[in-house]
Design a protein around this motif. Structure first.
Motif, PDB file in Angstrom:
ATOM      1  N   CYS B   6      41.086  22.016 101.533  1.00  0.00           N
ATOM      2  CA  CYS B   6      40.835  21.036 102.588  1.00  0.00           C
ATOM      3  C   CYS B   6      39.927  19.927 102.074  1.00  0.00           C
ATOM      4  O   CYS B   6      40.167  18.742 102.320  1.00  0.00           O
ATOM      5  N   GLN B   7      38.871  20.328 101.372  1.00  0.00           N
ATOM      6  CA  GLN B   7      37.913  19.332 100.899  1.00  0.00           C
ATOM      7  C   GLN B   7      38.563  18.357  99.926  1.00  0.00           C
ATOM      8  O   GLN B   7      38.404  17.146 100.026  1.00  0.00           O
ATOM      9  N   GLN B   8      39.343  18.912  99.009  1.00  0.00           N
ATOM     10  CA  GLN B   8      40.040  18.044  98.050  1.00  0.00           C
ATOM     11  C   GLN B   8      40.980  17.081  98.772  1.00  0.00           C
ATOM     12  O   GLN B   8      41.027  15.887  98.466  1.00  0.00           O
ATOM     13  N   ALA B   9      41.711  17.629  99.740  1.00  0.00           N
ATOM     14  CA  ALA B   9      42.655  16.779 100.475  1.00  0.00           C
ATOM     15  C   ALA B   9      41.907  15.649 101.179  1.00  0.00           C
ATOM     16  O   ALA B   9      42.286  14.480 101.095  1.00  0.00           O
ATOM     17  N   ARG B  10      40.828  16.012 101.865  1.00  0.00           N
ATOM     18  CA  ARG B  10      40.101  15.002 102.637  1.00  0.00           C
ATOM     19  C   ARG B  10      39.435  13.957 101.753  1.00  0.00           C
ATOM     20  O   ARG B  10      39.314  12.793 102.144  1.00  0.00           O
ATOM     21  N   ASN B  11      38.999  14.400 100.583  1.00  0.00           N
ATOM     22  CA  ASN B  11      38.417  13.419  99.663  1.00  0.00           C
ATOM     23  C   ASN B  11      39.437  12.372  99.235  1.00  0.00           C
ATOM     24  O   ASN B  11      39.065  11.280  98.801  1.00  0.00           O
ATOM     25  N   LEU B  12      40.698  12.740  99.337  1.00  0.00           N
ATOM     26  CA  LEU B  12      41.745  11.805  98.901  1.00  0.00           C
ATOM     27  C   LEU B  12      42.327  10.975 100.051  1.00  0.00           C
ATOM     28  O   LEU B  12      43.150  10.087  99.824  1.00  0.00           O
ATOM     29  N   PHE B  13      41.890  11.279 101.271  1.00  0.00           N
ATOM     30  CA  PHE B  13      42.478  10.581 102.427  1.00  0.00           C
ATOM     31  C   PHE B  13      42.358   9.061 102.303  1.00  0.00           C
ATOM     32  O   PHE B  13      43.294   8.324 102.558  1.00  0.00           O
ATOM     33  N   ASP B  14      41.169   8.598 101.927  1.00  0.00           N
ATOM     34  CA  ASP B  14      40.968   7.144 101.842  1.00  0.00           C
ATOM     35  C   ASP B  14      41.939   6.495 100.863  1.00  0.00           C
ATOM     36  O   ASP B  14      42.620   5.525 101.190  1.00  0.00           O
ATOM     37  N   ALA B  15      41.987   7.066  99.669  1.00  0.00           N
ATOM     38  CA  ALA B  15      42.874   6.508  98.646  1.00  0.00           C
ATOM     39  C   ALA B  15      44.331   6.587  99.110  1.00  0.00           C
ATOM     40  O   ALA B  15      45.123   5.672  98.882  1.00  0.00           O
ATOM     41  N   HIS B  16      44.657   7.694  99.797  1.00  0.00           N
ATOM     42  CA  HIS B  16      46.016   7.850 100.322  1.00  0.00           C
ATOM     43  C   HIS B  16      46.316   6.752 101.341  1.00  0.00           C
ATOM     44  O   HIS B  16      47.349   6.087 101.269  1.00  0.00           O
ATOM     45  N   LEU B  17      45.396   6.548 102.272  1.00  0.00           N
ATOM     46  CA  LEU B  17      45.607   5.517 103.300  1.00  0.00           C
ATOM     47  C   LEU B  17      45.592   4.113 102.704  1.00  0.00           C
ATOM     48  O   LEU B  17      46.244   3.209 103.207  1.00  0.00           O
ATOM     49  N   ASN B  18      44.854   3.934 101.627  1.00  0.00           N
ATOM     50  CA  ASN B  18      44.824   2.624 100.961  1.00  0.00           C
ATOM     51  C   ASN B  18      46.038   2.411 100.054  1.00  0.00           C
ATOM     52  O   ASN B  18      46.104   1.417  99.345  1.00  0.00           O
ATOM     53  N   ARG B  19      46.953   3.361 100.062  1.00  0.00           N
ATOM     54  CA  ARG B  19      48.178   3.305  99.240  1.00  0.00           C
ATOM     55  C   ARG B  19      47.845   3.192  97.759  1.00  0.00           C
ATOM     56  O   ARG B  19      48.459   2.432  97.032  1.00  0.00           O
ATOM     57  N   GLU B  20      46.865   3.958  97.334  1.00  0.00           N
ATOM     58  CA  GLU B  20      46.459   3.867  95.934  1.00  0.00           C
ATOM     59  C   GLU B  20      46.783   5.120  95.143  1.00  0.00           C
ATOM     60  O   GLU B  20      46.526   5.171  93.946  1.00  0.00           O
ATOM     61  N   LEU B  21      47.301   6.125  95.805  1.00  0.00           N
ATOM     62  CA  LEU B  21      47.572   7.374  95.091  1.00  0.00           C
ATOM     63  C   LEU B  21      48.946   7.352  94.439  1.00  0.00           C
ATOM     64  O   LEU B  21      49.863   6.677  94.906  1.00  0.00           O
ATOM     65  N   SER B  22      49.054   8.121  93.380  1.00  0.00           N
ATOM     66  CA  SER B  22      50.375   8.313  92.778  1.00  0.00           C
ATOM     67  C   SER B  22      51.248   9.065  93.786  1.00  0.00           C
ATOM     68  O   SER B  22      50.742   9.728  94.696  1.00  0.00           O
ATOM     69  N   ASP B  23      52.539   8.984  93.603  1.00  0.00           N
ATOM     70  CA  ASP B  23      53.454   9.696  94.497  1.00  0.00           C
ATOM     71  C   ASP B  23      53.171  11.194  94.470  1.00  0.00           C
ATOM     72  O   ASP B  23      53.224  11.866  95.495  1.00  0.00           O
ATOM     73  N   ASP B  24      52.855  11.709  93.279  1.00  0.00           N
ATOM     74  CA  ASP B  24      52.594  13.141  93.153  1.00  0.00           C
ATOM     75  C   ASP B  24      51.420  13.573  94.027  1.00  0.00           C
ATOM     76  O   ASP B  24      51.505  14.548  94.768  1.00  0.00           O
ATOM     77  N   LEU B  25      50.336  12.838  93.935  1.00  0.00           N
ATOM     78  CA  LEU B  25      49.156  13.213  94.722  1.00  0.00           C
ATOM     79  C   LEU B  25      49.411  13.039  96.215  1.00  0.00           C
ATOM     80  O   LEU B  25      48.960  13.840  97.030  1.00  0.00           O
ATOM     81  N   SER B  26      50.119  11.983  96.575  1.00  0.00           N
ATOM     82  CA  SER B  26      50.437  11.784  97.993  1.00  0.00           C
ATOM     83  C   SER B  26      51.256  12.949  98.520  1.00  0.00           C
ATOM     84  O   SER B  26      51.058  13.408  99.647  1.00  0.00           O
ATOM     85  N   THR B  27      52.167  13.443  97.689  1.00  0.00           N
ATOM     86  CA  THR B  27      52.977  14.591  98.099  1.00  0.00           C
ATOM     87  C   THR B  27      52.099  15.831  98.260  1.00  0.00           C
ATOM     88  O   THR B  27      52.313  16.639  99.175  1.00  0.00           O
ATOM     89  N   GLU B  28      51.108  15.982  97.373  1.00  0.00           N
ATOM     90  CA  GLU B  28      50.167  17.104  97.515  1.00  0.00           C
ATOM     91  C   GLU B  28      49.480  17.054  98.882  1.00  0.00           C
ATOM     92  O   GLU B  28      49.298  18.068  99.543  1.00  0.00           O
ATOM     93  N   ILE B  29      49.090  15.853  99.271  1.00  0.00           N
ATOM     94  CA  ILE B  29      48.422  15.717 100.564  1.00  0.00           C
ATOM     95  C   ILE B  29      49.364  16.071 101.703  1.00  0.00           C
ATOM     96  O   ILE B  29      49.015  16.822 102.619  1.00  0.00           O
ATOM     97  N   THR B  30      50.580  15.559 101.618  1.00  0.00           N
ATOM     98  CA  THR B  30      51.561  15.879 102.651  1.00  0.00           C
ATOM     99  C   THR B  30      51.780  17.389 102.720  1.00  0.00           C
ATOM    100  O   THR B  30      51.812  17.969 103.814  1.00  0.00           O
ATOM    101  N   ALA B  31      51.894  18.021 101.546  1.00  0.00           N
ATOM    102  CA  ALA B  31      52.119  19.467 101.509  1.00  0.00           C
ATOM    103  C   ALA B  31      50.950  20.214 102.146  1.00  0.00           C
ATOM    104  O   ALA B  31      51.136  21.135 102.942  1.00  0.00           O
ATOM    105  N   HIS B  32      49.742  19.793 101.819  1.00  0.00           N
ATOM    106  CA  HIS B  32      48.574  20.448 102.397  1.00  0.00           C
ATOM    107  C   HIS B  32      48.575  20.298 103.918  1.00  0.00           C
ATOM    108  O   HIS B  32      48.318  21.253 104.656  1.00  0.00           O
ATOM    109  N   CYS B  33      48.851  19.083 104.380  1.00  0.00           N
ATOM    110  CA  CYS B  33      48.802  18.831 105.819  1.00  0.00           C
ATOM    111  C   CYS B  33      49.871  19.623 106.575  1.00  0.00           C
ATOM    112  O   CYS B  33      49.680  19.973 107.743  1.00  0.00           O
ATOM    113  N   LEU B  34      50.983  19.906 105.904  1.00  0.00           N
ATOM    114  CA  LEU B  34      52.028  20.693 106.565  1.00  0.00           C
ATOM    115  C   LEU B  34      51.526  22.089 106.901  1.00  0.00           C
ATOM    116  O   LEU B  34      51.837  22.635 107.952  1.00  0.00           O
ATOM    117  N   ARG B  35      50.737  22.663 106.019  1.00  0.00           N
ATOM    118  CA  ARG B  35      50.276  24.033 106.284  1.00  0.00           C
ATOM    119  C   ARG B  35      48.896  24.074 106.942  1.00  0.00           C
ATOM    120  O   ARG B  35      48.422  25.143 107.294  1.00  0.00           O
TER     121      ARG B  35
END
Ligand SMILES: [Zn+2]
Lengths: 209, 215
Positions: B6-35
């Motif tokens: 959870c902590q790792q995912a949340r630390n990446l939320f900003d970068a994700h929302l700023n559209r700065e993450l690689s597709d791979d990392l964005s998918t990791e976030i999506t996967a985490h949020c699904l579960r």
């Protein structure tokens, strides 16, 4: 998904834009006209969101174009014309707000009454959706000018953090922190709207770690 | 490899929302949020405002003749949009609190060389006329701007001489006033140098942020 950065300026690609600018430098009025038409609506919408007054936004929009055209020679083609125009517009906007404040000695509270055009034109929206829009924009109006500008440029004008940093003339890290804080405040405002079971799930989830 | 915490995912939320993450990392976030309902909820809340703002189309629009007027205006090669004598007039209406600053500003704006001019001295009619004389309408924008700056700077040295006679409070008022009416050019810079930087407006953006956020 949202449109890509490069298609942002409607029909003008960069080379067409550069040709127009070259013609505008030579005083070609058709080129001026095309540049104005390509950018005026976006610029005006942006300025209106920041200064929250129709008349002021129109004047600033005009002033920004005048300033941009009168210094076309110093425009570097490494920037987008729109970025440059927005930069000038934003500066003028801040100056105008400062001037207003210096003269009146206080903040213009009228910006908090959301009575400008568009407020009651909704037709095909549910009460719920309308209320959400009202809340979000009401909260956006309460953000500081740079936070508000960052949010509007990012979401409404699809600009990247890097472009926003150019327009606001701030470090990219500052722009990111503006976006972060703005999102946090908007989220905070939305939380009470959450249905109770969703809130309970969330709290339980947080407790579970 | 196991997914994000959870902590790792949340630390990446900003970068994700700023559209700065690689597709791979964005998918990791999506996967985490699904579960993870909690992170899903958090991310959804952070995205709501963005969705509303992105979908907005209710801004007012410019009048139809905006482009025509603007092009006509450019082709007439107008003088600077807000001539200095109009700025000065704005000042005069600003109320007695600014009176001292106005007076000094008049000295600063004196168009003819008057190095010995004393603060508060009454101006003659000729002097007033010279000061209020508009830049001729047929000069270009650049020429007009230059002329304005020249006028200002010629008067600036005289004005600077009178600065010493002012108290700290007046200096601060003057600085704020100058900043307010002479914002877009560096014309006021020579005077500004002699004035103290008010502590609470060290950064204009920070100052404005404070004003609005405190409400
Ligand atoms: Zn989680």
């Amino acid at each position: 998904m949202h449109v890509s950065q490069s298609s942002e300026e409607g029909s003008l690609d960069r080379r067409a834009e550069q040709r127009l600018i070259d013609r505008a430098k030579r005083g070609d009025s058709q080129a001026l006209r095309e540049l104005i038409d390509a950018h005026k609506d976006r610029l005006f919408a942006f300025l209106w969101r920041i200064i929250r007054n129709h008349h002021d936004a129109e004047e600033l929009c005009q002033e920004a174009f005048l300033k941009a055209f009168s210094s076309l020679d110093s425009f570097s083609s490494e920037y987008r014309f729109s970025t440059w125009l927005f930069t000038i517009g934003y500066r003028l906007c801040l100056n105008a707000m400062r001037r207003k404040k210096a003269l009146s000695g206080e903040v213009d509270f009228s910006i908090f009454s959301a009575a400008e055009p568009g407020a009651d034109e909704e037709t095909a929206q549910s009460e719920e959706a309308r209320r959400l829009k009202e809340l979000v924009w009401g909260q956006v109006d309460r953000l500081s000018p740079p936070q508000r500008a960052a949010v509007v440029l990012f979401y409404r004008h699809e600009q990247s953090c890097h472009e926003i940093a150019q327009v606001l003339q701030l470090p990219v890290a500052t722009v990111k922190s503006h976006l972060h804080r703005a999102r946090a405040r908007l989220k905070e405002m939305l939380e009470p709207l959450m249905a109770d079971d969703a809130r309970r799930d969330r709290i339980l989830g947080e407790l579970a770690g | 490899m196991s997914g994000l915490t959870c902590q790792q995912a949340r630390n990446l939320f900003d970068a994700h929302l700023n559209r700065e993450l690689s597709d791979d990392l964005s998918t990791e976030i999506t996967a985490h949020c699904l579960r993870c309902p909690s992170c899903r909820q958090e991310l959804a809340l952070l995205e709501v405002a963005g969705q509303v703002i992105r979908a907005e189309h209710d801004e007012p629009s410019l009048p139809d003749d905006f482009t025509d007027r603007l092009v006509a205006c450019i082709q007439r090669q107008p003088v600077a949009p807000i001539p200095f004598y109009r700025r000065a007039r704005v000042l005069w209406t600003a109320g007695p609190a600014l009176a001292a600053a106005c007076l000094l500003l008049v000295v600063g704006l004196w168009p003819e060389p008057r190095p010995t001019h004393v603060l508060g001295e009454k101006e003659t009619r000729e002097q007033t006329e010279a000061r209020m004389k508009p830049i001729p309408p047929d000069v270009s924008l650049d020429e007009a701007t230059l002329a304005l700056q020249e006028r200002f700077q010629r008067g600036a040295s005289a004005a600077r001489n009178t600065l010493d006679s002012l108290g700290e409070a007046s200096k601060r008022t003057l600085r704020a006033t100058l900043q307010a009416i002479w914002p877009e050019t560096d014309g006021a810079a020579p005077i500004m140098e002699g004035l103290p930087q008010p502590a609470d407006t060290a950064s204009p953006d920070a100052a404005m942020a404070g004003e609005v956020e405190d409400l």
